[in-house]
Structures are given as structure tokens and as C-alpha cells.
Motif scaffolding. Sequence first.
Motif, PDB file in Angstrom:
ATOM      1  N   GLN A  23      66.834  30.227  77.137  1.00 54.55           N
ATOM      2  CA  GLN A  23      65.800  30.533  78.130  1.00 54.55           C
ATOM      3  C   GLN A  23      64.433  30.026  77.683  1.00 54.55           C
ATOM      4  OE1 GLN A  23      66.758  32.074  81.069  1.00 54.55           O
ATOM      5  NE2 GLN A  23      64.723  31.519  81.787  1.00 54.55           N
ATOM      6  N   TYR A  38      62.750  39.008  79.269  1.00 58.41           N
ATOM      7  CA  TYR A  38      64.117  38.501  79.412  1.00 58.41           C
ATOM      8  C   TYR A  38      64.988  39.308  78.463  1.00 58.41           C
ATOM      9  CZ  TYR A  38      61.870  34.538  81.701  1.00 58.41           C
ATOM     10  OH  TYR A  38      61.123  33.754  82.544  1.00 58.41           O
ATOM     11  N   GLN A  71      56.619  38.297  81.160  1.00 57.92           N
ATOM     12  CA  GLN A  71      57.921  38.562  81.767  1.00 57.92           C
ATOM     13  C   GLN A  71      58.909  38.856  80.646  1.00 57.92           C
ATOM     14  OE1 GLN A  71      59.635  35.363  84.121  1.00 57.92           O
ATOM     15  NE2 GLN A  71      60.813  36.814  85.353  1.00 57.92           N
ATOM     16  N   VAL A 101      62.329  31.495  75.358  1.00 55.23           N
ATOM     17  CA  VAL A 101      61.345  32.580  75.235  1.00 55.23           C
ATOM     18  C   VAL A 101      60.336  32.259  74.130  1.00 55.23           C
ATOM     19  CG1 VAL A 101      62.892  34.346  76.133  1.00 55.23           C
ATOM     20  CG2 VAL A 101      62.846  33.892  73.673  1.00 55.23           C
ATOM     21  N   LYS A 155      56.653  34.756  77.799  1.00 58.08           N
ATOM     22  CA  LYS A 155      58.078  35.018  77.966  1.00 58.08           C
ATOM     23  C   LYS A 155      58.585  35.791  76.740  1.00 58.08           C
ATOM     24  CE  LYS A 155      60.493  31.576  79.692  1.00 58.08           C
ATOM     25  NZ  LYS A 155      61.057  30.213  79.899  1.00 58.08           N
TER      26      LYS A 155
END
Length: 373
Positions: free
Chosen positions: A106, A63, A61, A108, A4
Motif C-alpha cells: 500500500q 490502513y 488515513q 504506507v 498514510k
Amino acid sequence: MSFKLGLIVNPVAGLGGSVALKGSDGADTAQKALALGAEPKSNNRTKLALEQLVPFQERMQVYTASGEMGERIAKELGFDTQVIFTVNEQTTAQDTEDAAKKLIEQGVDLILFAGGDGTARNICSVVDDKAPVLGVPAGCKIHSGVYAITPKAAGRVVEMLIKGELVTLAEADVMDIDEAAFRAGTVKAKRYGEMQVPSEVRYVQSVKNGGKESDELVLADIAAFVISEMDEEVRYIMGSGSTVEAVMEELGLENTLLGVDLIQDHALLGQDLTAKQLLTLTKNQPTKLVITLIGGQGHIFGRGNQQLSPELIRQIGKENIIVVATKRKLQALDGRPLIADTGDQTLDDELSGYIKVVTGYNDHVMYAVGHQE
């Protein structure tokens, strides 16, 4: 398990450099730079970093914030992109700070940001030590130690993380100068804090030499650091394994090598405790868990420490788990992740990601945690 990556781009970073404004801090300066013909380049710098990661798109991914603050360049390069914060066309320092807050929420694994020292200050005011960061140099002023040497170098460090290589976490200073004074010919640098930055791993001599004696030195360093960070008001669950045993020996406490003990203020509260006893003794008490990997497959939960029940782990919280291991032990995994096999699939998913591992005195690496499918 997907890496992430948090991404923040300061679209106006570096605008003042090409038109001799000696910085870009403040909306007025950015507008003046644009009026003088300056062209935004921070997204181009970010692109150089992200291009290093294109071969690993299926394993990560992104963000980020909307538009020029990260969304456009990430999608342009084909990354799986999730927008977690929406900004207006003209961005501000507050947008940078708000985006950083959202990335922390989130969870990350790393915040990659493009800008200069002003951007680093904004990030630091929010992030502190909540997540590792790495700067892509894009500003006029780069005095802070949180930036990679070049944009491509930043991308390579993130690549190392995704590939499971050992990457040391180091504390780096956030510095900035007074731009108004700088324009008047005076350089006044000031330290605004520090953040954790991943850098290429540098193995200490004791690890390179090999042998029992060097391992003992590394274990002693790990033990000394863990003890130096202990809070007398906090209870510590000491897990199984020889690395945790080294901490107990340094404390001068009897250790249950194949069991789980509980200590507080350098004193034993209980030995070889059951799952039920651990829950009772830590309920409504500030508690941290010290564990190491058990066995050749890299289990941190599910092998030799079944007393650490899913209920207990949730009660403690992921943020209060301290993983300790020598770099030699991590290297032996050959890039495979640490394994969380708690018996609770949802919890195993929650524990997945990248975790900080204590590998020496004030020496850490980031390492992946996965789980068995």
C-alpha cells in the motif's frame, strides 16, 4: 497530502503477563492465558497512542487489518480507515506478517504496531528496511529497540511526522528471548534483525553551532555516507545544488553545479546532460538519482533540474531516488513539504508522501513531499 499510517495490532500480545506465563507466543499459550482469566489489553494500549492523533484526523488515513487487528479501534476513534487485510477471529503470527506485506504494498508512510518482541520479529521478517516502523509496547517481553517508551510516546512521534517536524530515522535492533527457556528460569536473548524507527530528532553539535565551518562538516558527512553506499554496478545521476556538489567533490570529480551529471564506479560518464541523453545512458541500466532541494521553497523537481523528465523519473523509480540535505536547510522550510513539480500531475501525486532524507553519516530524517496545486 494525507499521511498514510499503517496499523497492526496483535490482539493477544501481553496476555500471558498477568497470569504469570512469561509471554504470549503461540496459540496454545494465548488460549491458556485466556482460560486463566487474562484480558486482552493491546487494543487499549493502541488506543492510548491513537488518541494523540485524533486532532490530526483530517490529515491522515489509517490502513489496517480487520476487526481486533486494528479496524475496530481505528473506527471507534473516528479515523478514516481502510481495511487492507481480513483475518479470522483467532489471529496468528502469520496474520501479522501477511498484514505487514499488504501495508508495504500500500506504500504506507509508517507502520505502527502494537505487541511485544514476538510481534516485532514477525514484522521484521517482512518489513526489513522497506518502511519505517514504530512499536506500541503491549507485550510481556519488550527487549527490542523498535518500541516507544510508552503508548502515548508512540503517538507523539507520529504526531511530529504529521506536523512536518524533523524526525530522525535510526536503526534499532529486534531482540527476543526463548520463552520456553525463560519459563524454566533461563534468559536467552537473540538478535533477529533491525528496522528503521523514527525517534525525536537530536541535532548534532555541528548543526547547532551554525556558521560556514559547521555546514562544511555536515556536507562532508553526507558526502561520505552517500559514497559509502554506492554500488559499482549502478549508475548515479547527480542533480543540481551545493549538497550534491559536495558528493562530487568528495569523489574528486568535476561537477556541473547548475546541471546534471552521470557517474558510475567513481568515474564520470557524462556532464551537463540533457533529458534525452540521460534517458539513453540509463535505459536498461540499474540507476539511482541523487538530488537535493533547490531554492527557498523546497523544490526537489521542477527548479534547476528540468533535465530530470517525468519519463526519466518513472524509469528510475521512486525507490531509487536519494534525497540529500542538511537539517538546517530542512528547518528553513518551517514545516513546509518538499515540492515535486515535474510537469506531470500524476507523477507528482505518486511522489507525494514521506521520504527518507540523508542528513549526515548514517543519519536520516523522514520528510514530507507534496506538490503545488
